[in-house]
Design an enzyme around this catalytic site. Sequence first.
Site, PDB file in Angstrom:
ATOM      1  N   GLU A 110       0.880  -1.183   0.015  1.00  0.00           N
ATOM      2  CA  GLU A 110       0.000   0.116  -0.103  1.00  0.00           C
ATOM      3  C   GLU A 110       0.869   1.344  -0.064  1.00  0.00           C
ATOM      4  OE1 GLU A 110      -2.886  -0.167  -0.648  1.00  0.00           O
ATOM      5  OE2 GLU A 110      -4.034  -2.086   0.307  1.00  0.00           O
ATOM      6  N   ARG A 114       0.588   3.850  -3.291  1.00  0.00           N
ATOM      7  CA  ARG A 114       0.206   4.980  -3.122  1.00  0.00           C
ATOM      8  C   ARG A 114       1.129   6.185  -2.860  1.00  0.00           C
ATOM      9  NH1 ARG A 114      -5.773   3.703  -0.220  1.00  0.00           N
ATOM     10  NH2 ARG A 114      -5.758   1.311  -0.704  1.00  0.00           N
ATOM     11  N   ASP A 243      -4.445  -9.930  -8.246  1.00  0.00           N
ATOM     12  CA  ASP A 243      -4.726  -9.026  -9.148  1.00  0.00           C
ATOM     13  C   ASP A 243      -3.718  -8.160  -9.791  1.00  0.00           C
ATOM     14  OD1 ASP A 243      -4.449  -7.470  -6.741  1.00  0.00           O
ATOM     15  OD2 ASP A 243      -6.592  -6.641  -6.652  1.00  0.00           O
ATOM     16  N   GLU A 377     -12.199  -0.276 -10.059  1.00  0.00           N
ATOM     17  CA  GLU A 377     -11.818  -1.224 -11.058  1.00  0.00           C
ATOM     18  C   GLU A 377     -12.644  -1.093 -12.637  1.00  0.00           C
ATOM     19  OE1 GLU A 377     -11.897  -1.753  -7.934  1.00  0.00           O
ATOM     20  OE2 GLU A 377      -9.794  -1.718  -7.288  1.00  0.00           O
ATOM     21  N   THR A 463      -0.947   0.616 -10.193  1.00  0.00           N
ATOM     22  CA  THR A 463      -2.385   0.108  -9.795  1.00  0.00           C
ATOM     23  C   THR A 463      -3.069   0.995  -9.106  1.00  0.00           C
ATOM     24  OG1 THR A 463      -3.196  -2.096  -9.302  1.00  0.00           O
ATOM     25  CG2 THR A 463      -1.608  -1.097  -7.490  1.00  0.00           C
TER      26      THR A 463
HETATM   27  C1  DMJ Z   1      -6.400   0.193  -4.773  1.00  0.00           C
HETATM   28  O1  DMJ Z   1      -5.759   0.483  -3.790  1.00  0.00           O
HETATM   29  C2  DMJ Z   1      -5.536  -0.292  -5.923  1.00  0.00           C
HETATM   30  O2  DMJ Z   1      -6.201  -0.224  -6.922  1.00  0.00           O
HETATM   31  C3  DMJ Z   1      -5.060  -1.764  -5.636  1.00  0.00           C
HETATM   32  O3  DMJ Z   1      -4.548  -2.400  -6.526  1.00  0.00           O
HETATM   33  C4  DMJ Z   1      -6.511  -2.822  -5.288  1.00  0.00           C
HETATM   34  N1  DMJ Z   1      -7.480  -2.010  -4.958  1.00  0.00           N
HETATM   35  C5  DMJ Z   1      -7.634  -0.687  -4.346  1.00  0.00           C
HETATM   36  C6  DMJ Z   1      -8.946  -0.009  -4.892  1.00  0.00           C
HETATM   37  O4  DMJ Z   1      -9.891  -0.757  -5.053  1.00  0.00           O
END
Ligand code: DMJ
Length: 490
Positions: A110, A114, A243, A377, A463
């Site tokens: 995370e 982020r 994912d 998503e 992501t």
């Molecule tokens: C986000 O923090 C990112 O997209 C992560 O890869 C998975 N999901 C959350 C949002 O749903």
Amino acid sequence: MQRRRDASSSPAGFIWGQLGYAAAEVGVPMMEHAWHNYKLYAWGKNELRPLSQRPHSGSIFGSYDLGATIVDGLDTLYIMGLQKEYKEGRDWIERRFSLDNISAELSVFETNIRFVGGMLTLYAFTGDPMYKEKAQHVADKLLPAFQTPTGIPYALVNTKTGMAKNYGWASGGSSILSEFGTLHLEFAYLSDITGNPLYRERVQTIRQVLKEIEKPKGLYPNFLNPKTGKWGQQHMSLGALGDSYYEYLLKAWLQSGQTDEEAREMFDDAMLAIIDKMVRVSPNGLTYVSDLKFDRLEHKMDHLACFSGGLFALGAATRHNLHTNKYMEVGKGITNTCHESYIRTPTQLGPEAFRFSEAAEARALRSQEKYYILRPETFESYFVLWRLTHDQKYRDWGWQAVQALEKHCRTPHGYCGLRNVYQQEPQKDDVQQSFFLAETLKYLYLLFSDDSVLPLDEWVFNTEAHPLPIKGANIYYRKAAATLPASNAS
Ligand code: DMJ
């Protein structure tokens, strides 16, 4: 590069399609509302609780005030041309953001997607060295997590002691595929802009472990033990726990200017195995990707897996080979199914997970999977498919979502998730997720922007929807003049 809200770049008054949405405005007032209320009630804290009008701190960021919403949301403000708000956030980061002298236990994943990702995008956009220094500062705090016998990092690291560990619940001390497999874009780019090869070396080590390990039926289980290098439970998923590993294989190849062939090959091998073993079509023609548990398909799809519609399509659009048509068909099919999961609810917002059985298709059946936490998503896939096909339906679907968010998730003091999307008047969850500003609103905005705003052949989205420049194709790549030799770098 980015849209400025002035007369020359904003086609004011221009109306798209028949639904009445003005291209330049979609998402901007929503972002202003989300940001202003965060600023009013939670400034410098991680997230906002809109109903109680106070900060939300007990979350994945630990109990420290890291300004997660500021760092995550800042590039969206920049792209939208909200300059005053952008400057407020930049000043806070410069003066207040630091991981020194705090003893936080942070999620490596995370924090990377982020904070490191957010700062790297801001560096690419602006060239402001402050962002590069902050990105490196955060990444350096994560490095102790990589000190394992295999080089596969632990999930959690203490910013003061460097002590690292895995989650107790994760299959016999395992690290998680979607976590240790979602570092490559940020670490590779950080090496290129700092001239320090160490970050790239760390993620290359992860790549080599994953390349060489035997994969059951060509698939990647979600758990890998960082000490033994052996797989944990044989659960495979394109949703939670798997994912973004697959996402980063394709995107590492794109980011490299399509030179990292190893990544593209690993992507194709993995996705072809997933199509063969996990992608299915329901009796009524909905394409979905199941989870696989010890040889048994679980006919369930996480909302998280809805990003894969866009991913398959991007894989198809960027290389023409034997698989192109199949990738595009699956990508469009999954995106359509995710849209169905939205429109089969009275709120027109999709559940956290949905199932396929004789009784129901694309519907959540269990109470604990009926919530919606402002996830991006499905809109991410609308955006990618729109850019690749210009099929008007993706903008129409995005507009439906904007209306549903406004109707059900907007409150006087920010946006909340919903506890049950199948109720007419669902209860709200009182959390404005930082990814709502980073991803959800950004993808909705970009869905209605010109193709020249962050074109997909110059930018690749991490992501968390932080766009990173593509090497050789983007003048904002800002590579360091010289690279340190490996021996001097650590
Ligand atoms: C986000 O923090 C990112 O997209 C992560 O890869 C998975 N999901 C959350 C949002 O749903």
